[in-house]
Scaffold this active site. Sequence first.
Site, PDB file in Angstrom:
ATOM      1  CD  GLN A   1       0.484   0.483   3.237  1.00 36.04           C
ATOM      2  OE1 GLN A   1       0.829   1.535   2.724  1.00 36.04           O
ATOM      3  NE2 GLN A   1       0.889  -0.689   2.789  1.00 36.04           N
ATOM      4  CG  ASN A   2      -5.668  -2.752   2.241  1.00 40.10           C
ATOM      5  OD1 ASN A   2      -4.905  -1.965   1.691  1.00 40.10           O
ATOM      6  ND2 ASN A   2      -5.660  -4.053   2.004  1.00 40.10           N
ATOM      7  CB  ILE A   3      -9.875   2.273   4.461  1.00 40.47           C
ATOM      8  CG1 ILE A   3     -10.343   2.349   3.001  1.00 40.47           C
ATOM      9  CG2 ILE A   3      -8.685   3.197   4.688  1.00 40.47           C
ATOM     10  CD1 ILE A   3     -10.871   3.733   2.601  1.00 40.47           C
ATOM     11  CG  ASP A   4     -10.412  -3.911   2.616  1.00 38.40           C
ATOM     12  OD1 ASP A   4     -10.203  -4.701   3.566  1.00 38.40           O
ATOM     13  OD2 ASP A   4      -9.659  -3.860   1.623  1.00 38.40           O
TER      14      ASP A   4
ATOM     15  CE1 TYR B   1     -11.693   7.369   1.034  1.00 38.79           C
ATOM     16  CE2 TYR B   1     -12.027   9.607   0.235  1.00 38.79           C
ATOM     17  CZ  TYR B   1     -11.180   8.575   0.596  1.00 38.79           C
ATOM     18  OH  TYR B   1      -9.817   8.738   0.507  1.00 38.79           O
TER      19      TYR B   1
ATOM     20  CB  CYS C   1     -22.122  14.481  14.621  1.00 40.87           C
ATOM     21  SG  CYS C   1     -21.266  13.705  16.002  1.00 40.87           S
TER      22      CYS C   1
ATOM     23  CG  HIS D   1      -3.130   4.466   5.542  1.00 40.95           C
ATOM     24  ND1 HIS D   1      -2.537   4.024   4.377  1.00 40.95           N
ATOM     25  CD2 HIS D   1      -2.141   5.068   6.245  1.00 40.95           C
ATOM     26  CE1 HIS D   1      -1.249   4.326   4.383  1.00 40.95           C
ATOM     27  NE2 HIS D   1      -0.980   4.956   5.501  1.00 40.95           N
TER      28      HIS D   1
ATOM     29  NE  ARG E   1     -11.919   3.601  -2.038  1.00 40.70           N
ATOM     30  CZ  ARG E   1     -10.843   4.082  -1.420  1.00 40.70           C
ATOM     31  NH1 ARG E   1     -10.552   5.372  -1.479  1.00 40.70           N
ATOM     32  NH2 ARG E   1     -10.043   3.278  -0.750  1.00 40.70           N
TER      33      ARG E   1
HETATM   34  C1  BJW Z   1      -0.870  -7.514  -5.833  1.00 35.84           C
HETATM   35  C2  BJW Z   1      -2.008  -8.072  -6.366  1.00 35.84           C
HETATM   36  C3  BJW Z   1      -2.249  -9.382  -6.013  1.00 35.84           C
HETATM   37  C4  BJW Z   1      -1.952  -6.103  -7.104  1.00 35.84           C
HETATM   38  N1  BJW Z   1      -1.405 -10.014  -5.200  1.00 35.84           N
HETATM   39  N2  BJW Z   1      -0.046  -8.164  -5.028  1.00 35.84           N
HETATM   40  C5  BJW Z   1       8.476  12.779   0.520  1.00 35.84           C
HETATM   41  C6  BJW Z   1       9.251  11.743   1.004  1.00 35.84           C
HETATM   42  C7  BJW Z   1       8.777  10.884   1.997  1.00 35.84           C
HETATM   43  C8  BJW Z   1       7.506  11.037   2.517  1.00 35.84           C
HETATM   44  C9  BJW Z   1       6.737  12.060   2.042  1.00 35.84           C
HETATM   45  C10 BJW Z   1       7.206  12.921   1.067  1.00 35.84           C
HETATM   46  N3  BJW Z   1       6.223  13.812   0.799  1.00 35.84           N
HETATM   47  C11 BJW Z   1       5.165  13.533   1.571  1.00 35.84           C
HETATM   48  C12 BJW Z   1       5.464  12.466   2.343  1.00 35.84           C
HETATM   49  C13 BJW Z   1       4.585  11.789   3.315  1.00 35.84           C
HETATM   50  C14 BJW Z   1       3.405  11.135   2.658  1.00 35.84           C
HETATM   51  C15 BJW Z   1       3.889  10.204   1.553  1.00 35.84           C
HETATM   52  O1  BJW Z   1       4.236   9.059   1.768  1.00 35.84           O
HETATM   53  N4  BJW Z   1       3.846  10.644   0.305  1.00 35.84           N
HETATM   54  C16 BJW Z   1       4.330   9.824  -0.795  1.00 35.84           C
HETATM   55  C17 BJW Z   1       3.374   9.948  -1.954  1.00 35.84           C
HETATM   56  C18 BJW Z   1       5.745  10.242  -1.097  1.00 35.84           C
HETATM   57  N5  BJW Z   1       2.751  10.371   3.698  1.00 35.84           N
HETATM   58  C19 BJW Z   1       1.824  10.919   4.456  1.00 35.84           C
HETATM   59  O2  BJW Z   1       1.421  12.058   4.292  1.00 35.84           O
HETATM   60  C20 BJW Z   1       1.318  10.078   5.611  1.00 35.84           C
HETATM   61  N6  BJW Z   1       1.392  10.827   6.806  1.00 35.84           N
HETATM   62  C21 BJW Z   1       2.558  11.225   7.313  1.00 35.84           C
HETATM   63  O3  BJW Z   1       3.633  10.960   6.788  1.00 35.84           O
HETATM   64  O4  BJW Z   1       2.410  11.920   8.472  1.00 35.84           O
HETATM   65  C22 BJW Z   1       3.582  12.446   9.084  1.00 35.84           C
HETATM   66  C23 BJW Z   1       3.973  11.598  10.235  1.00 35.84           C
HETATM   67  C24 BJW Z   1       4.305  10.287  10.089  1.00 35.84           C
HETATM   68  C25 BJW Z   1       4.715   9.529  11.168  1.00 35.84           C
HETATM   69  C26 BJW Z   1       4.767  10.105  12.424  1.00 35.84           C
HETATM   70  C27 BJW Z   1       4.412  11.448  12.583  1.00 35.84           C
HETATM   71  C28 BJW Z   1       4.032  12.189  11.484  1.00 35.84           C
HETATM   72  C29 BJW Z   1      -0.141   9.702   5.408  1.00 35.84           C
HETATM   73  C30 BJW Z   1      -0.324   8.750   4.286  1.00 35.84           C
HETATM   74  C31 BJW Z   1      -1.815   8.493   4.056  1.00 35.84           C
HETATM   75  C32 BJW Z   1      -2.053   7.596   2.866  1.00 35.84           C
HETATM   76  N7  BJW Z   1      -3.442   7.579   2.587  1.00 35.84           N
HETATM   77  C33 BJW Z   1      -3.944   6.733   1.512  1.00 35.84           C
HETATM   78  C34 BJW Z   1      -5.468   6.950   1.354  1.00 35.84           C
HETATM   79  C35 BJW Z   1      -6.211   6.281   2.516  1.00 35.84           C
HETATM   80  C36 BJW Z   1      -7.694   6.405   2.342  1.00 35.84           C
HETATM   81  C37 BJW Z   1      -8.174   5.680   1.110  1.00 35.84           C
HETATM   82  O5  BJW Z   1      -8.056   4.447   0.996  1.00 35.84           O
HETATM   83  O6  BJW Z   1      -8.711   6.359   0.222  1.00 35.84           O
HETATM   84  O7  BJW Z   1      -3.676   5.336   1.808  1.00 35.84           O
HETATM   85  S1  BJW Z   1      -3.071   6.981  -0.019  1.00 35.84           S
HETATM   86  C38 BJW Z   1      -3.133   5.277  -0.531  1.00 35.84           C
HETATM   87  O8  BJW Z   1      -1.789   4.739  -0.627  1.00 35.84           O
HETATM   88  C39 BJW Z   1      -3.828   4.527   0.624  1.00 35.84           C
HETATM   89  C40 BJW Z   1      -2.999   3.273   0.697  1.00 35.84           C
HETATM   90  O9  BJW Z   1      -3.158   2.671   1.975  1.00 35.84           O
HETATM   91  C41 BJW Z   1      -1.608   3.769   0.418  1.00 35.84           C
HETATM   92  C42 BJW Z   1      -0.655   2.688  -0.023  1.00 35.84           C
HETATM   93  O10 BJW Z   1      -1.083   2.121  -1.231  1.00 35.84           O
HETATM   94  P1  BJW Z   1      -0.814   0.579  -1.515  1.00 35.84           P
HETATM   95  O11 BJW Z   1      -1.607  -0.256  -0.601  1.00 35.84           O
HETATM   96  O12 BJW Z   1       0.642   0.329  -1.540  1.00 35.84           O
HETATM   97  O13 BJW Z   1      -1.493   0.435  -2.969  1.00 35.84           O
HETATM   98  P2  BJW Z   1      -0.849   0.566  -4.450  1.00 35.84           P
HETATM   99  O14 BJW Z   1      -1.990   0.673  -5.380  1.00 35.84           O
HETATM  100  O15 BJW Z   1       0.180   1.611  -4.509  1.00 35.84           O
HETATM  101  O16 BJW Z   1      -0.064  -0.820  -4.638  1.00 35.84           O
HETATM  102  C43 BJW Z   1      -0.743  -2.047  -4.750  1.00 35.84           C
HETATM  103  C44 BJW Z   1       0.304  -3.150  -4.918  1.00 35.84           C
HETATM  104  O17 BJW Z   1      -0.360  -4.396  -4.922  1.00 35.84           O
HETATM  105  C45 BJW Z   1       1.102  -3.038  -6.225  1.00 35.84           C
HETATM  106  O18 BJW Z   1       2.490  -3.154  -5.919  1.00 35.84           O
HETATM  107  C46 BJW Z   1       0.643  -4.237  -7.045  1.00 35.84           C
HETATM  108  O19 BJW Z   1       1.677  -4.814  -7.833  1.00 35.84           O
HETATM  109  C47 BJW Z   1       0.219  -5.189  -5.959  1.00 35.84           C
HETATM  110  N8  BJW Z   1      -0.806  -6.154  -6.329  1.00 35.84           N
HETATM  111  N9  BJW Z   1      -2.629  -7.083  -7.181  1.00 35.84           N
HETATM  112  C48 BJW Z   1      -0.300  -9.341  -4.766  1.00 35.84           C
HETATM  113  N10 BJW Z   1      -3.334 -10.016  -6.507  1.00 35.84           N
END
Ligand code: BJW
Length: 235
Positions: free
Chosen positions: A92-95, A57, A137, A110, A60
């Site tokens: 979802q971005n942290i930027d 981090y 802190c 996020h 980043r």
């Molecule tokens: C372009 C482009 C251009 C490129 N133009 N497009 C089984 C089933 C269902 C759920 C779960 C399960 N097992 C576990 C879970 C839950 C889990 C989960 O989802 N897991 C999955 C892996 C299955 N989720 C959680 O644990 C979440 N919490 C939760 O569910 O709590 C319970 C709860 C919920 C609600 C109420 C009460 C309780 C927490 C999720 C936290 C995610 N954290 C991260 C890290 C954040 C910190 C950091 O940045 O380091 O968040 S993980 C990472 O993924 C980050 C992102 O925000 C997130 C999503 O990623 P994103 O943005 O989609 O990126 P990419 O790389 O995947 O995709 C990029 C896209 O852009 C691609 O499609 C490209 O094609 C496109 N692209 N260039 C347009 N120029």
Amino acid sequence: MNASSHPHIVILTGAGVSAESGIPTFRGAGGLWEGRDVMELATPAFQRNRDLVQRFYNERRQDLLKKEPNAAHHAIARLQREYPGRVTLVTQNIDDLHERAGSPEVWHIHGELLLSRCERCYEVQHCREDLHSASRCEHCGQSGRLRPHVVWFGEVPYHLGDLDIKTRDARIFAAIGTGGLVYPAANFAHIARSLGARCIEFNLEPSDGVFDEFIEGPAGQTVTAWVDSLLKQPS
Ligand code: BJW
């Protein structure tokens, strides 16, 4: 244009919206996680390998400070400022590139890279410097308990309750640059659609989501064209 004739738009952005600013996405070739162990970096495994996670981090954070918003961030900010109806921006971005492009309101589900959180007193503080074992802190004085204010797997995303209430009357839902693999954000389009919204996806390739329309291409181009067309609509 007047507000009543303009439907509420909800926008969900993911890593792809910042890709053209030079911030890597997570998944796929060249992604942030390529060659790294996601379970070490994006889960509360932080307790096991604090230095590794802090370094990930810290790098980043310093990288982000050198980046600039791109045309997609600017187009979304312009839509928020000029569209006569409501526009709710959820990221979802942290930027902070939406904010730097001038978005008046951004819901970071996020967390934010430029904030830290104390594990002892839970105080959230601005953070532009590296975090390490001696970081103290400012609120409770404890050393070594600051962590990035981000949401890892297994942790609960922010603002979900507020957003559930605020977005129920959305009539247009746009997912921009997200792979649709991470819940609960991956469900937002399903919920919006079930409540009557038209769902549009902007991406380089279609995800598995339930969208009415797929607009292919880099967000800087496609989102700018979409915003231009929305703002040109007669009242
Ligand atoms: C372009 C482009 C251009 C490129 N133009 N497009 C089984 C089933 C269902 C759920 C779960 C399960 N097992 C576990 C879970 C839950 C889990 C989960 O989802 N897991 C999955 C892996 C299955 N989720 C959680 O644990 C979440 N919490 C939760 O569910 O709590 C319970 C709860 C919920 C609600 C109420 C009460 C309780 C927490 C999720 C936290 C995610 N954290 C991260 C890290 C954040 C910190 C950091 O940045 O380091 O968040 S993980 C990472 O993924 C980050 C992102 O925000 C997130 C999503 O990623 P994103 O943005 O989609 O990126 P990419 O790389 O995947 O995709 C990029 C896209 O852009 C691609 O499609 C490209 O094609 C496109 N692209 N260039 C347009 N120029």
